[in-house]
Design a protein around this motif. Structure first.
Motif, PDB file in Angstrom:
ATOM      1  N   GLY A 291     -12.716  18.155   3.259  1.00 59.46           N
ATOM      2  CA  GLY A 291     -13.069  17.687   1.917  1.00 59.46           C
ATOM      3  C   GLY A 291     -14.460  17.094   1.872  1.00 59.46           C
ATOM      4  N   SER A 292     -14.946  16.919   0.660  1.00 61.02           N
ATOM      5  CA  SER A 292     -16.300  16.391   0.476  1.00 61.02           C
ATOM      6  C   SER A 292     -16.329  14.872   0.368  1.00 61.02           C
ATOM      7  CB  SER A 292     -16.917  16.989  -0.806  1.00 61.02           C
ATOM      8  OG  SER A 292     -16.109  16.695  -1.943  1.00 61.02           O
ATOM      9  N   ARG A 293     -15.171  14.239   0.331  1.00 60.87           N
ATOM     10  CA  ARG A 293     -15.127  12.775   0.277  1.00 60.87           C
ATOM     11  C   ARG A 293     -13.849  12.285   0.941  1.00 60.87           C
ATOM     12  NH1 ARG A 293     -14.060  11.430  -6.125  1.00 60.87           N
ATOM     13  NH2 ARG A 293     -12.441  12.996  -6.511  1.00 60.87           N
ATOM     14  N   GLY A 294     -13.732  10.952   1.079  1.00 64.29           N
ATOM     15  CA  GLY A 294     -12.615  10.374   1.796  1.00 64.29           C
ATOM     16  C   GLY A 294     -11.279  10.550   1.104  1.00 64.29           C
ATOM     17  N   LYS A 295     -10.208  10.313   1.848  1.00 69.05           N
ATOM     18  CA  LYS A 295      -8.852  10.416   1.317  1.00 69.05           C
ATOM     19  C   LYS A 295      -8.490   9.131   0.562  1.00 69.05           C
ATOM     20  CE  LYS A 295      -8.630  14.343   3.356  1.00 69.05           C
ATOM     21  NZ  LYS A 295      -8.743  15.583   2.564  1.00 69.05           N
ATOM     22  N   ARG A 296      -7.612   9.259  -0.394  1.00 72.04           N
ATOM     23  CA  ARG A 296      -7.232   8.117  -1.218  1.00 72.04           C
ATOM     24  C   ARG A 296      -6.190   7.230  -0.527  1.00 72.04           C
ATOM     25  NH1 ARG A 296      -5.636  10.252  -7.083  1.00 72.04           N
ATOM     26  NH2 ARG A 296      -4.200  11.478  -5.780  1.00 72.04           N
ATOM     27  N   ILE A 297      -6.372   5.918  -0.755  1.00 69.25           N
ATOM     28  CA  ILE A 297      -5.400   4.926  -0.297  1.00 69.25           C
ATOM     29  C   ILE A 297      -5.052   4.055  -1.506  1.00 69.25           C
ATOM     30  CG2 ILE A 297      -4.954   2.955   1.198  1.00 69.25           C
ATOM     31  CD1 ILE A 297      -6.939   4.075   3.166  1.00 69.25           C
ATOM     32  N   PHE A 298      -3.793   4.002  -1.842  1.00 67.99           N
ATOM     33  CA  PHE A 298      -3.324   3.182  -2.956  1.00 67.99           C
ATOM     34  C   PHE A 298      -2.869   1.825  -2.399  1.00 67.99           C
ATOM     35  CE2 PHE A 298      -2.755   7.597  -4.043  1.00 67.99           C
ATOM     36  CZ  PHE A 298      -3.214   7.673  -5.353  1.00 67.99           C
ATOM     37  N   TYR A 299      -3.307   0.762  -3.046  1.00 68.89           N
ATOM     38  CA  TYR A 299      -2.929  -0.557  -2.547  1.00 68.89           C
ATOM     39  C   TYR A 299      -2.895  -1.567  -3.691  1.00 68.89           C
ATOM     40  CZ  TYR A 299      -7.871  -1.933  -2.884  1.00 68.89           C
ATOM     41  OH  TYR A 299      -9.119  -2.209  -3.342  1.00 68.89           O
TER      42      TYR A 299
ATOM     43  N   ASP B 174       2.860  -1.866   8.167  1.00 71.93           N
ATOM     44  CA  ASP B 174       3.793  -0.754   8.326  1.00 71.93           C
ATOM     45  C   ASP B 174       3.015   0.540   8.586  1.00 71.93           C
ATOM     46  OD1 ASP B 174       5.783  -2.529   7.830  1.00 71.93           O
ATOM     47  OD2 ASP B 174       6.188  -1.854   5.770  1.00 71.93           O
ATOM     48  N   THR B 175       3.687   1.473   9.230  1.00 75.55           N
ATOM     49  CA  THR B 175       3.124   2.810   9.450  1.00 75.55           C
ATOM     50  C   THR B 175       3.795   3.762   8.477  1.00 75.55           C
ATOM     51  OG1 THR B 175       2.651   2.372  11.780  1.00 75.55           O
ATOM     52  CG2 THR B 175       2.766   4.669  11.092  1.00 75.55           C
ATOM     53  N   ALA B 176       3.021   4.267   7.538  1.00 71.90           N
ATOM     54  CA  ALA B 176       3.575   5.136   6.499  1.00 71.90           C
ATOM     55  C   ALA B 176       3.467   6.587   6.937  1.00 71.90           C
ATOM     56  CB  ALA B 176       2.820   4.926   5.187  1.00 71.90           C
ATOM     57  N   PRO B 177       4.608   7.324   7.025  1.00 68.71           N
ATOM     58  CA  PRO B 177       4.544   8.752   7.379  1.00 68.71           C
ATOM     59  C   PRO B 177       3.956   9.565   6.231  1.00 68.71           C
ATOM     60  CG  PRO B 177       6.788   8.124   6.826  1.00 68.71           C
ATOM     61  CD  PRO B 177       5.986   6.861   6.810  1.00 68.71           C
TER      62      PRO B 177
ATOM     63  N   PHE C 265       0.842  -1.194   0.000  1.00 68.69           N
ATOM     64  CA  PHE C 265       0.000   0.000   0.000  1.00 68.69           C
ATOM     65  C   PHE C 265       0.878   1.244   0.000  1.00 68.69           C
ATOM     66  CE2 PHE C 265       0.990  -0.262   4.467  1.00 68.69           C
ATOM     67  CZ  PHE C 265       0.969   1.053   4.921  1.00 68.69           C
ATOM     68  N   GLY C 266       0.250   2.378  -0.215  1.00 70.33           N
ATOM     69  CA  GLY C 266       0.919   3.668  -0.192  1.00 70.33           C
ATOM     70  C   GLY C 266      -0.120   4.770  -0.109  1.00 70.33           C
ATOM     71  N   TRP C 267       0.308   5.978   0.254  1.00 70.37           N
ATOM     72  CA  TRP C 267      -0.635   7.092   0.378  1.00 70.37           C
ATOM     73  C   TRP C 267      -0.489   8.086  -0.769  1.00 70.37           C
ATOM     74  CZ3 TRP C 267       1.457  11.978   0.710  1.00 70.37           C
ATOM     75  CH2 TRP C 267       2.809  12.048   1.061  1.00 70.37           C
TER      76      TRP C 267
ATOM     77  N   SER D 193       0.302   8.715  -5.111  1.00 72.68           N
ATOM     78  CA  SER D 193       0.292   8.090  -6.441  1.00 72.68           C
ATOM     79  C   SER D 193       1.700   7.907  -6.984  1.00 72.68           C
ATOM     80  CB  SER D 193      -0.524   8.948  -7.417  1.00 72.68           C
ATOM     81  OG  SER D 193       0.025  10.268  -7.507  1.00 72.68           O
ATOM     82  N   LYS D 194       2.680   8.623  -6.424  1.00 73.43           N
ATOM     83  CA  LYS D 194       4.060   8.482  -6.861  1.00 73.43           C
ATOM     84  C   LYS D 194       4.704   7.220  -6.290  1.00 73.43           C
ATOM     85  CE  LYS D 194       4.760  13.482  -7.297  1.00 73.43           C
ATOM     86  NZ  LYS D 194       5.556  14.665  -6.858  1.00 73.43           N
ATOM     87  N   ALA D 195       4.187   6.726  -5.181  1.00 78.75           N
ATOM     88  CA  ALA D 195       4.727   5.511  -4.555  1.00 78.75           C
ATOM     89  C   ALA D 195       3.567   4.683  -4.021  1.00 78.75           C
ATOM     90  CB  ALA D 195       5.713   5.865  -3.453  1.00 78.75           C
ATOM     91  N   PRO D 196       2.770   4.093  -4.919  1.00 82.83           N
ATOM     92  CA  PRO D 196       1.565   3.382  -4.467  1.00 82.83           C
ATOM     93  C   PRO D 196       1.842   2.038  -3.814  1.00 82.83           C
ATOM     94  CG  PRO D 196       1.818   3.168  -6.834  1.00 82.83           C
ATOM     95  CD  PRO D 196       2.903   4.104  -6.386  1.00 82.83           C
ATOM     96  N   THR D 197       3.055   1.512  -3.930  1.00 81.66           N
ATOM     97  CA  THR D 197       3.372   0.189  -3.365  1.00 81.66           C
ATOM     98  C   THR D 197       4.615   0.252  -2.480  1.00 81.66           C
ATOM     99  OG1 THR D 197       4.683  -0.376  -5.335  1.00 81.66           O
ATOM    100  CG2 THR D 197       2.338  -0.973  -5.356  1.00 81.66           C
ATOM    101  N   GLU D 198       4.768   1.330  -1.749  1.00 82.16           N
ATOM    102  CA  GLU D 198       6.005   1.550  -0.998  1.00 82.16           C
ATOM    103  C   GLU D 198       6.043   0.778   0.319  1.00 82.16           C
ATOM    104  OE1 GLU D 198       8.698   5.338   0.650  1.00 82.16           O
ATOM    105  OE2 GLU D 198       6.717   5.649  -0.257  1.00 82.16           O
ATOM    106  N   PHE D 199       4.886   0.493   0.896  1.00 80.73           N
ATOM    107  CA  PHE D 199       4.853  -0.075   2.241  1.00 80.73           C
ATOM    108  C   PHE D 199       4.168  -1.430   2.237  1.00 80.73           C
ATOM    109  CE2 PHE D 199       4.787   4.539   2.535  1.00 80.73           C
ATOM    110  CZ  PHE D 199       5.885   4.790   3.353  1.00 80.73           C
ATOM    111  N   ALA D 200       4.602  -2.286   3.167  1.00 85.32           N
ATOM    112  CA  ALA D 200       3.999  -3.611   3.343  1.00 85.32           C
ATOM    113  C   ALA D 200       2.876  -3.526   4.363  1.00 85.32           C
ATOM    114  CB  ALA D 200       5.063  -4.603   3.805  1.00 85.32           C
ATOM    115  N   PRO D 201       1.947  -4.480   4.351  1.00 86.46           N
ATOM    116  CA  PRO D 201       0.846  -4.466   5.324  1.00 86.46           C
ATOM    117  C   PRO D 201       1.378  -4.447   6.758  1.00 86.46           C
ATOM    118  CG  PRO D 201       0.398  -6.043   3.585  1.00 86.46           C
ATOM    119  CD  PRO D 201       1.804  -5.586   3.387  1.00 86.46           C
TER     120      PRO D 201
END
Length: 389
Positions: free
Chosen positions: A144-152, A116-119, A102-104, A106-114
Protein backbone atom coordinates in the motif's frame (compact mmCIF):
# COMPACT_ATOMS: atom_id res chain seq x y z
CA UNK A 1 -42.83 53.28 66.27
CA UNK A 2 -42.54 56.62 64.46
CA UNK A 3 -44.15 57.30 61.10
CA UNK A 4 -40.74 57.57 59.40
CA UNK A 5 -39.69 54.20 60.80
CA UNK A 6 -42.97 52.60 59.67
CA UNK A 7 -42.50 54.04 56.17
CA UNK A 8 -38.92 52.77 55.97
CA UNK A 9 -39.98 49.33 57.21
CA UNK A 10 -42.81 49.15 54.68
CA UNK A 11 -40.40 50.03 51.88
CA UNK A 12 -38.07 47.22 52.94
CA UNK A 13 -40.88 44.69 52.82
CA UNK A 14 -41.78 43.52 49.33
CA UNK A 15 -45.11 42.11 48.35
CA UNK A 16 -45.31 38.49 47.12
CA UNK A 17 -46.34 39.77 43.68
CA UNK A 18 -43.19 41.90 43.41
CA UNK A 19 -41.02 38.96 44.38
CA UNK A 20 -42.82 36.78 41.84
CA UNK A 21 -42.22 39.34 39.09
CA UNK A 22 -38.54 39.60 39.95
CA UNK A 23 -38.17 35.82 40.04
CA UNK A 24 -39.93 35.52 36.68
CA UNK A 25 -37.66 38.11 35.10
CA UNK A 26 -34.60 36.35 36.50
CA UNK A 27 -35.84 33.03 35.14
CA UNK A 28 -36.38 34.51 31.67
CA UNK A 29 -32.89 36.04 31.71
CA UNK A 30 -31.38 32.67 32.64
CA UNK A 31 -33.40 30.86 29.98
CA UNK A 32 -32.07 33.23 27.32
CA UNK A 33 -28.51 33.53 28.62
CA UNK A 34 -27.59 29.87 29.04
CA UNK A 35 -28.35 28.74 25.46
CA UNK A 36 -26.54 31.79 24.09
CA UNK A 37 -23.53 31.13 26.30
CA UNK A 38 -23.57 27.49 25.20
CA UNK A 39 -23.69 28.53 21.56
CA UNK A 40 -20.72 30.87 22.05
CA UNK A 41 -18.65 28.18 23.82
CA UNK A 42 -19.51 25.59 21.17
CA UNK A 43 -18.39 27.92 18.39
CA UNK A 44 -14.80 27.71 19.69
CA UNK A 45 -14.73 23.98 20.39
CA UNK A 46 -13.07 21.32 18.27
CA UNK A 47 -15.60 19.85 15.87
CA UNK A 48 -14.85 16.28 16.91
CA UNK A 49 -15.52 17.04 20.58
CA UNK A 50 -18.55 19.13 19.66
CA UNK A 51 -20.07 16.12 17.90
CA UNK A 52 -19.89 13.80 20.91
CA UNK A 53 -20.40 15.99 23.99
CA UNK A 54 -22.37 19.03 25.14
CA UNK A 55 -20.99 22.51 25.70
CA UNK A 56 -21.22 22.09 29.49
CA UNK A 57 -18.40 19.50 29.23
CA UNK A 58 -16.13 21.87 27.30
CA UNK A 59 -13.61 22.19 30.13
CA UNK A 60 -13.30 18.46 30.86
CA UNK A 61 -11.57 15.69 28.94
CA UNK A 62 -13.66 13.36 26.83
CA UNK A 63 -13.32 9.88 25.41
CA UNK A 64 -13.13 9.84 21.62
CA UNK A 65 -12.97 7.05 19.08
CA UNK A 66 -10.06 7.93 16.82
CA UNK A 67 -8.16 6.47 13.89
CA UNK A 68 -4.40 6.35 13.54
CA UNK A 69 -2.15 4.87 10.87
CA UNK A 70 0.95 2.78 11.25
CA UNK A 71 4.30 3.70 9.79
CA UNK A 72 4.64 3.45 6.00
CA UNK A 73 4.92 -0.15 4.73
CA UNK A 74 8.43 0.66 3.51
CA UNK A 75 9.56 0.69 7.16
CA UNK A 76 8.55 -2.93 7.80
CA UNK A 77 11.16 -5.45 8.95
CA UNK A 78 11.33 -9.19 8.42
CA UNK A 79 12.09 -11.26 11.52
CA UNK A 80 12.14 -15.03 11.08
CA UNK A 81 9.69 -14.83 8.17
CA UNK A 82 7.28 -12.49 9.98
CA UNK A 83 6.80 -8.95 8.69
CA UNK A 84 6.56 -6.34 11.46
CA UNK A 85 5.50 -2.71 11.65
CA UNK A 86 6.34 -0.89 14.89
CA UNK A 87 5.69 2.65 16.07
CA UNK A 88 3.76 4.85 18.45
CA UNK A 89 0.38 6.52 18.15
CA UNK A 90 0.56 10.32 18.46
CA UNK A 91 -2.14 12.96 18.40
CA UNK A 92 -2.38 15.80 15.90
CA UNK A 93 0.07 17.87 17.91
CA UNK A 94 2.63 15.08 18.04
CA UNK A 95 2.00 14.28 21.73
CA UNK A 96 1.61 10.81 23.19
CA UNK A 97 -1.89 9.44 23.84
CA UNK A 98 -3.31 7.20 26.57
CA UNK A 99 -5.08 4.33 24.83
CA UNK A 100 -8.18 2.99 26.59
CA UNK A 101 -9.31 0.44 23.97
CA UNK A 102 -8.30 -0.47 20.45
CA UNK A 103 -9.25 -2.58 17.45
CA UNK A 104 -8.08 -3.28 13.90
CA UNK A 105 -11.53 -3.24 12.21
CA UNK A 106 -14.11 -0.47 11.88
CA UNK A 107 -16.75 -3.04 12.86
CA UNK A 108 -15.13 -3.54 16.29
CA UNK A 109 -13.01 -0.47 17.03
CA UNK A 110 -13.03 -0.99 20.83
CA UNK A 111 -12.83 -4.77 21.10
CA UNK A 112 -9.46 -5.11 22.83
CA UNK A 113 -7.84 -3.63 25.93
CA UNK A 114 -4.31 -2.18 25.94
CA UNK A 115 -1.69 -4.95 25.98
CA UNK A 116 -3.96 -7.55 24.35
CA UNK A 117 -2.89 -9.26 21.12
CA UNK A 118 -5.65 -8.88 18.57
CA UNK A 119 -5.78 -11.62 15.86
CA UNK A 120 -6.08 -10.23 12.34
CA UNK A 121 -6.71 -11.73 8.93
CA UNK A 122 -4.27 -14.21 7.37
CA UNK A 123 -2.52 -14.89 10.66
CA UNK A 124 -1.55 -11.30 11.43
CA UNK A 125 -1.69 -9.72 14.90
CA UNK A 126 -1.90 -6.26 16.43
CA UNK A 127 -0.79 -5.27 19.91
CA UNK A 128 -1.27 -1.74 21.28
CA UNK A 129 0.05 -0.66 24.66
CA UNK A 130 -1.48 1.93 26.95
CA UNK A 131 1.16 4.51 26.01
CA UNK A 132 0.25 4.17 22.31
CA UNK A 133 3.15 1.98 21.17
CA UNK A 134 2.05 -0.74 18.77
CA UNK A 135 3.33 -3.83 16.97
CA UNK A 136 1.58 -5.15 13.86
CA UNK A 137 2.66 -8.47 12.35
CA UNK A 138 1.79 -10.27 9.13
CA UNK A 139 2.77 -13.49 7.40
CA UNK A 140 2.86 -11.60 4.09
CA UNK A 141 4.61 -8.31 3.25
CA UNK A 142 2.64 -5.14 4.00
CA UNK A 143 1.59 -3.35 0.82
CA UNK A 144 0.00 0.00 0.00
CA UNK A 145 0.90 3.64 -0.36
CA UNK A 146 0.26 4.48 3.30
CA UNK A 147 0.10 2.89 6.73
CA UNK A 148 -2.56 0.51 8.01
CA UNK A 149 -5.41 1.81 10.15
CA UNK A 150 -5.58 1.37 13.91
CA UNK A 151 -8.84 2.18 15.69
CA UNK A 152 -8.51 3.27 19.30
CA UNK A 153 -10.24 5.12 22.11
CA UNK A 154 -8.34 7.77 24.05
CA UNK A 155 -8.93 10.45 26.67
CA UNK A 156 -8.66 13.74 24.80
CA UNK A 157 -8.19 17.06 26.64
CA UNK A 158 -10.48 19.96 25.75
CA UNK A 159 -9.55 21.80 22.56
CA UNK A 160 -10.52 25.32 21.51
CA UNK A 161 -9.69 26.98 18.23
CA UNK A 162 -10.87 29.51 15.66
CA UNK A 163 -11.22 26.88 12.94
CA UNK A 164 -15.01 27.14 12.78
CA UNK A 165 -14.89 30.93 12.40
CA UNK A 166 -12.02 30.64 9.91
CA UNK A 167 -14.06 28.23 7.79
CA UNK A 168 -17.10 30.51 7.83
CA UNK A 169 -15.29 33.79 7.17
CA UNK A 170 -13.09 32.39 4.41
CA UNK A 171 -15.89 30.57 2.60
CA UNK A 172 -16.25 31.50 -1.05
CA UNK A 173 -18.85 34.22 -1.60
CA UNK A 174 -19.25 35.18 2.06
CA UNK A 175 -18.03 38.75 1.43
CA UNK A 176 -20.44 39.30 -1.46
CA UNK A 177 -23.31 37.93 0.63
CA UNK A 178 -22.41 40.30 3.47
CA UNK A 179 -22.58 43.26 1.07
CA UNK A 180 -25.87 41.95 -0.33
CA UNK A 181 -27.36 41.81 3.17
CA UNK A 182 -26.32 45.40 3.84
CA UNK A 183 -27.74 46.44 0.46
CA UNK A 184 -31.07 44.90 1.39
CA UNK A 185 -31.21 45.87 5.06
CA UNK A 186 -30.25 49.55 5.06
CA UNK A 187 -32.81 50.78 2.48
CA UNK A 188 -35.44 48.36 3.84
CA UNK A 189 -35.01 50.04 7.23
CA UNK A 190 -34.88 53.67 6.10
CA UNK A 191 -37.76 53.60 3.58
CA UNK A 192 -40.51 52.39 5.97
CA UNK A 193 -39.30 54.81 8.65
CA UNK A 194 -39.70 57.78 6.30
CA UNK A 195 -43.12 56.69 5.05
CA UNK A 196 -44.39 55.74 8.50
CA UNK A 197 -43.21 59.03 10.03
CA UNK A 198 -45.23 61.05 7.51
CA UNK A 199 -48.26 58.79 8.01
CA UNK A 200 -47.98 58.91 11.81
CA UNK A 201 -47.88 62.71 11.80
CA UNK A 202 -50.88 62.88 9.49
CA UNK A 203 -52.89 60.47 11.65
CA UNK A 204 -51.94 62.41 14.78
CA UNK A 205 -52.24 66.11 13.92
CA UNK A 206 -53.97 66.51 10.56
CA UNK A 207 -57.75 66.56 10.43
CA UNK A 208 -59.13 64.28 7.76
CA UNK A 209 -62.28 62.22 7.22
CA UNK A 210 -61.98 58.58 8.16
CA UNK A 211 -58.88 59.03 10.30
CA UNK A 212 -60.17 56.68 12.99
CA UNK A 213 -60.92 54.03 10.36
CA UNK A 214 -57.40 54.32 8.99
CA UNK A 215 -55.93 53.89 12.47
CA UNK A 216 -58.08 50.80 13.04
CA UNK A 217 -56.94 49.42 9.68
CA UNK A 218 -53.29 49.88 10.64
CA UNK A 219 -53.86 48.07 13.93
CA UNK A 220 -55.63 45.26 12.10
CA UNK A 221 -52.74 44.81 9.67
CA UNK A 222 -50.45 44.06 12.60
CA UNK A 223 -51.98 40.59 12.94
CA UNK A 224 -51.74 39.61 9.25
CA UNK A 225 -49.17 36.77 8.94
CA UNK A 226 -46.34 37.37 6.52
CA UNK A 227 -46.79 33.91 5.00
CA UNK A 228 -50.40 34.70 4.09
CA UNK A 229 -49.55 37.80 2.08
CA UNK A 230 -46.21 36.74 0.63
CA UNK A 231 -47.40 34.92 -2.49
CA UNK A 232 -50.15 37.47 -3.44
CA UNK A 233 -47.62 40.27 -3.02
CA UNK A 234 -45.10 38.46 -5.20
CA UNK A 235 -47.68 37.89 -7.95
CA UNK A 236 -48.74 41.54 -7.83
CA UNK A 237 -45.13 42.67 -8.05
CA UNK A 238 -44.44 40.34 -10.98
CA UNK A 239 -47.48 41.67 -12.86
CA UNK A 240 -46.47 45.29 -12.26
CA UNK A 241 -42.84 44.51 -13.06
CA UNK A 242 -43.69 42.82 -16.34
CA UNK A 243 -45.88 45.79 -17.29
CA UNK A 244 -43.06 48.28 -16.72
CA UNK A 245 -40.32 45.94 -17.88
CA UNK A 246 -38.74 45.49 -14.43
CA UNK A 247 -37.29 42.10 -13.54
CA UNK A 248 -38.72 40.14 -10.63
CA UNK A 249 -35.44 39.35 -8.86
CA UNK A 250 -34.30 42.88 -8.03
CA UNK A 251 -33.43 44.82 -4.91
CA UNK A 252 -36.39 47.11 -5.55
CA UNK A 253 -38.78 44.22 -5.07
CA UNK A 254 -37.38 43.13 -1.73
CA UNK A 255 -37.20 46.76 -0.51
CA UNK A 256 -40.90 47.23 -1.30
CA UNK A 257 -41.77 43.88 0.29
CA UNK A 258 -40.02 44.66 3.57
CA UNK A 259 -41.50 48.15 3.50
CA UNK A 260 -45.00 46.73 3.19
CA UNK A 261 -44.47 44.19 5.96
CA UNK A 262 -42.91 46.73 8.30
CA UNK A 263 -45.23 49.71 7.79
CA UNK A 264 -48.11 48.65 10.14
CA UNK A 265 -45.82 48.33 13.17
CA UNK A 266 -43.91 51.46 12.21
CA UNK A 267 -47.05 53.60 11.85
CA UNK A 268 -48.56 52.24 15.05
CA UNK A 269 -45.38 52.80 17.06
CA UNK A 270 -44.62 56.27 15.70
CA UNK A 271 -48.21 57.48 15.98
CA UNK A 272 -48.32 56.54 19.66
CA UNK A 273 -45.26 58.70 20.21
CA UNK A 274 -46.07 61.65 17.93
CA UNK A 275 -49.66 61.97 19.13
CA UNK A 276 -48.40 62.47 22.70
CA UNK A 277 -46.07 65.34 21.88
CA UNK A 278 -47.10 68.57 23.66
CA UNK A 279 -50.02 70.08 21.80
CA UNK A 280 -48.85 73.59 22.64
CA UNK A 281 -45.69 73.18 20.53
CA UNK A 282 -47.68 72.26 17.43
CA UNK A 283 -50.22 75.04 17.95
CA UNK A 284 -47.50 77.65 18.54
CA UNK A 285 -45.82 76.68 15.29
CA UNK A 286 -49.13 76.90 13.43
CA UNK A 287 -49.80 80.35 14.89
CA UNK A 288 -46.38 81.44 13.63
CA UNK A 289 -47.42 80.41 10.13
CA UNK A 290 -45.50 77.12 9.84
CA UNK A 291 -46.89 74.57 7.41
CA UNK A 292 -47.44 70.93 8.32
CA UNK A 293 -44.29 69.98 6.43
CA UNK A 294 -42.20 72.53 8.31
CA UNK A 295 -43.65 71.40 11.64
CA UNK A 296 -42.93 67.80 10.77
CA UNK A 297 -39.34 68.39 9.65
CA UNK A 298 -38.23 70.98 12.20
CA UNK A 299 -40.17 69.94 15.31
CA UNK A 300 -41.70 66.49 15.15
CA UNK A 301 -38.79 64.55 13.65
CA UNK A 302 -36.14 65.75 16.14
CA UNK A 303 -38.48 65.09 19.07
CA UNK A 304 -39.42 61.64 17.75
CA UNK A 305 -35.91 60.22 17.55
CA UNK A 306 -36.46 57.67 20.39
CA UNK A 307 -39.45 56.17 18.58
CA UNK A 308 -37.62 56.20 15.25
CA UNK A 309 -34.64 54.43 16.83
CA UNK A 310 -36.91 51.83 18.45
CA UNK A 311 -38.48 50.88 15.17
CA UNK A 312 -35.12 50.98 13.40
CA UNK A 313 -33.85 48.30 15.80
CA UNK A 314 -36.83 46.02 15.16
CA UNK A 315 -36.77 46.51 11.39
CA UNK A 316 -33.01 46.10 11.05
CA UNK A 317 -32.99 42.88 13.11
CA UNK A 318 -35.93 41.49 11.17
CA UNK A 319 -34.55 42.26 7.71
CA UNK A 320 -30.97 41.23 8.49
CA UNK A 321 -32.05 37.82 9.82
CA UNK A 322 -34.65 37.25 7.12
CA UNK A 323 -34.33 34.28 4.80
CA UNK A 324 -37.84 33.65 3.48
CA UNK A 325 -38.51 37.06 1.89
CA UNK A 326 -34.97 37.29 0.52
CA UNK A 327 -35.27 33.86 -1.09
CA UNK A 328 -38.63 34.67 -2.69
CA UNK A 329 -37.95 38.20 -3.92
CA UNK A 330 -34.19 38.11 -4.52
CA UNK A 331 -33.40 34.49 -5.25
CA UNK A 332 -30.39 32.34 -4.37
CA UNK A 333 -28.06 33.17 -7.24
CA UNK A 334 -24.37 33.53 -6.46
CA UNK A 335 -24.50 37.31 -6.94
CA UNK A 336 -27.81 37.88 -5.10
CA UNK A 337 -27.56 35.52 -2.13
CA UNK A 338 -27.84 37.24 1.26
CA UNK A 339 -25.78 36.25 4.30
CA UNK A 340 -28.43 34.02 5.89
CA UNK A 341 -28.82 32.06 2.66
CA UNK A 342 -25.05 31.77 2.24
CA UNK A 343 -24.61 30.41 5.75
CA UNK A 344 -27.37 27.92 5.10
CA UNK A 345 -25.54 26.74 1.98
CA UNK A 346 -22.39 26.15 4.03
CA UNK A 347 -24.24 23.48 5.99
CA UNK A 348 -24.67 21.38 2.88
CA UNK A 349 -27.78 19.95 1.30
CA UNK A 350 -27.77 16.99 3.71
CA UNK A 351 -26.78 18.86 6.86
CA UNK A 352 -23.04 18.28 6.47
CA UNK A 353 -20.58 20.50 8.29
CA UNK A 354 -23.21 21.29 10.87
CA UNK A 355 -20.52 22.10 13.44
CA UNK A 356 -19.97 25.49 11.78
CA UNK A 357 -23.58 26.43 12.56
CA UNK A 358 -22.49 27.77 15.95
CA UNK A 359 -19.87 30.07 14.43
CA UNK A 360 -22.27 31.08 11.65
CA UNK A 361 -24.82 32.17 14.23
CA UNK A 362 -22.41 34.62 15.87
CA UNK A 363 -21.13 35.87 12.53
CA UNK A 364 -24.69 36.66 11.47
CA UNK A 365 -25.61 38.46 14.72
CA UNK A 366 -22.46 40.59 14.93
CA UNK A 367 -23.92 43.51 12.97
CA UNK A 368 -27.39 43.41 14.63
CA UNK A 369 -25.75 43.40 18.05
CA UNK A 370 -23.80 46.52 17.12
CA UNK A 371 -26.97 48.25 15.95
CA UNK A 372 -28.90 47.20 19.07
CA UNK A 373 -26.30 48.32 21.59
CA UNK A 374 -25.82 51.65 19.83
CA UNK A 375 -29.57 52.41 19.89
CA UNK A 376 -30.84 50.42 22.89
CA UNK A 377 -31.02 53.47 25.18
CA UNK A 378 -33.85 54.77 22.98
CA UNK A 379 -35.68 51.43 22.82
CA UNK A 380 -37.65 51.59 26.09
CA UNK A 381 -38.45 55.28 25.69
CA UNK A 382 -39.84 54.66 22.25
CA UNK A 383 -41.86 51.56 23.20
CA UNK A 384 -43.41 53.18 26.27
CA UNK A 385 -44.46 56.29 24.37
CA UNK A 386 -48.12 57.01 24.97
CA UNK A 387 -48.52 54.46 27.76
CA UNK A 388 -48.40 57.04 30.56
CA UNK A 389 -50.07 60.44 30.64
Amino acid sequence: MSEDAKFSFSKMRRSPLTLLVHASVLLIVIMWTFPTAGLLISSFRDKEQLAISGWWTALSSSEQNLIARTEHPDTQVNRDGVYILEGKILDDDGAAVDVIQFGWSSKAPTEFAPGDTAPMRKGGTLTVQEDGSYVMTSQEPFKGSRGKRIFYTAEVPPKFSLDNYREVLTAEGIGQSFINSLTVTIPATIIPILIAAFAAYALSWMKMPGRGLLIALVVGLLVVPLQMSLIPLLRLYNDIGSFFGVGAKTYLGIWLAHTGFGLPLAIYLLRNYISNLPKEIIESAQVDGATHFEIFVRIVLPLSFPALASFAIFQFLWVWNDLLVATVFLGVGENEMVLTARLRELLGSRGGNWEILTASAFVSIAVPLGVFFSLQRYLVRGLLAGSVK
